[in-house]
Design a protein around this motif. Structure first.
Motif, short mmCIF file in Angstrom:
data_model
loop_
_atom_site.label_atom_id
_atom_site.label_comp_id
_atom_site.label_asym_id
_atom_site.label_seq_id
_atom_site.Cartn_x
_atom_site.Cartn_y
_atom_site.Cartn_z
N ASN A 131 0.81 -1.22 0.02
CA ASN A 131 -0.02 -0.03 -0.04
C ASN A 131 0.99 1.17 0.18
O ASN A 131 1.26 1.82 0.92
CB ASN A 131 -0.83 0.02 1.15
N ILE A 132 1.41 1.85 -1.33
CA ILE A 132 2.34 2.49 -1.30
C ILE A 132 1.90 3.99 -0.90
O ILE A 132 2.49 4.52 -0.19
CB ILE A 132 2.70 2.82 -2.87
N TRP A 133 0.62 4.13 -1.25
CA TRP A 133 0.01 5.66 -0.84
C TRP A 133 0.06 5.66 0.61
O TRP A 133 0.30 6.85 1.38
CB TRP A 133 -1.29 5.90 -1.59
N PHE A 134 -0.31 4.75 1.37
CA PHE A 134 -0.57 4.73 2.81
C PHE A 134 0.86 4.87 3.39
O PHE A 134 1.24 5.45 4.28
CB PHE A 134 -1.19 3.34 3.35
N MET A 136 3.44 6.15 1.91
CA MET A 136 4.14 7.61 1.95
C MET A 136 3.38 8.69 2.91
O MET A 136 3.91 9.82 3.26
CB MET A 136 3.63 8.10 0.12
N SER A 137 2.05 8.31 3.02
CA SER A 137 1.27 9.27 4.07
C SER A 137 1.90 9.01 5.60
O SER A 137 2.13 9.94 6.19
CB SER A 137 -0.20 8.72 3.95
N LEU A 173 10.50 10.33 -0.83
CA LEU A 173 9.23 10.32 -1.79
C LEU A 173 9.69 10.17 -3.11
O LEU A 173 9.16 9.34 -3.76
CB LEU A 173 8.41 11.60 -1.62
N LYS A 177 9.00 6.56 -5.17
CA LYS A 177 7.93 6.68 -6.29
C LYS A 177 8.63 6.21 -7.56
O LYS A 177 7.98 5.59 -8.29
CB LYS A 177 7.59 8.19 -6.53
#
Length: 187
Positions: A131-134, A136-137, A173, A177
């Motif tokens: 869960n890359i977006w989580f 990064m959050s 990041l 990414k």
């Protein structure tokens, strides 16, 4: 071959980290020596960059890699030589951190400090489950949290952490990414 020994190596690196922590807690001379070297701001810039291999090893589901990276994070504060000159704000901030660590520990302080291992655990879980977006959050939360804690508790001297934290966060990041695009085709 390393996959076969992953858990054993993870336990070894975890014990090394725990041993280092205990040594620093029990030996004030060692702690003072480490903090004198931590005044070298190269250690401030390198520490956030360990988030990259930490996330990579979580993504690859390597406990040994995760715990080796944590050992590197813990020990990186004293990798560099003690600087000949130290900015007054840096010195004041590190003195605050040293006083924080060596001062009285009550329940509020313990709970506040537990945010560090909890956030790193959440970061590892996010990348473990892809869960890359989580992830990064969580990285953003860690960077903002470090900056906020530093300014709220250490005052003006806490602002000395802003540039290293932001630069580290941005590099993490961009690298993650880019890496995810290369490895998984994530957009």
């Amino acid at each position: 071959m390393l996959r076969k020994y992953d858990k054993a190596l993870a336990v070894f690196f975890a014990f090394c980290s725990l041993g280092l922590l205990i040594a620093l807690v029990l030996n004030r001379d060692l702690l003072d020596w480490a903090f004198a070297r931590h005044q070298n701001q190269l250690s401030w810039y390198i520490r956030p960059l360990f988030i990259i291999p930490f996330c990579y090893f979580a993504f690859k589901r390597s406990f040994a890699g995760i715990f080796f990276t944590l050992l590197c994070i813990f020990s990186s504060m004293f990798w560099f030589p003690e600087p000949s000159t130290v900015d007054a704000k840096v010195q004041e901030f590190l003195q605050y951190e040293l006083n924080y660590l060596t001062g009285d520990w009550g329940i509020p302080k313990v709970l506040l400090t537990l945010i560090v291992p909890v956030s790193l655990t959440l970061l590892a879980v996010a990348f473990w489950y892809r869960n890359i977006w989580f992830g990064m959050s969580i990285m953003a939360f860690i960077a903002i949290g470090k900056i906020a804690w530093s300014i709220i508790f250490a005052g003006e001297s806490g602002k000395s952490i802003i540039i290293p934290a932001i630069i580290g966060f941005v590099i993490c990041l961009v690298t993650i990414k880019f890496g995810m695009k290369k490895i998984r085709g994530v957009k």
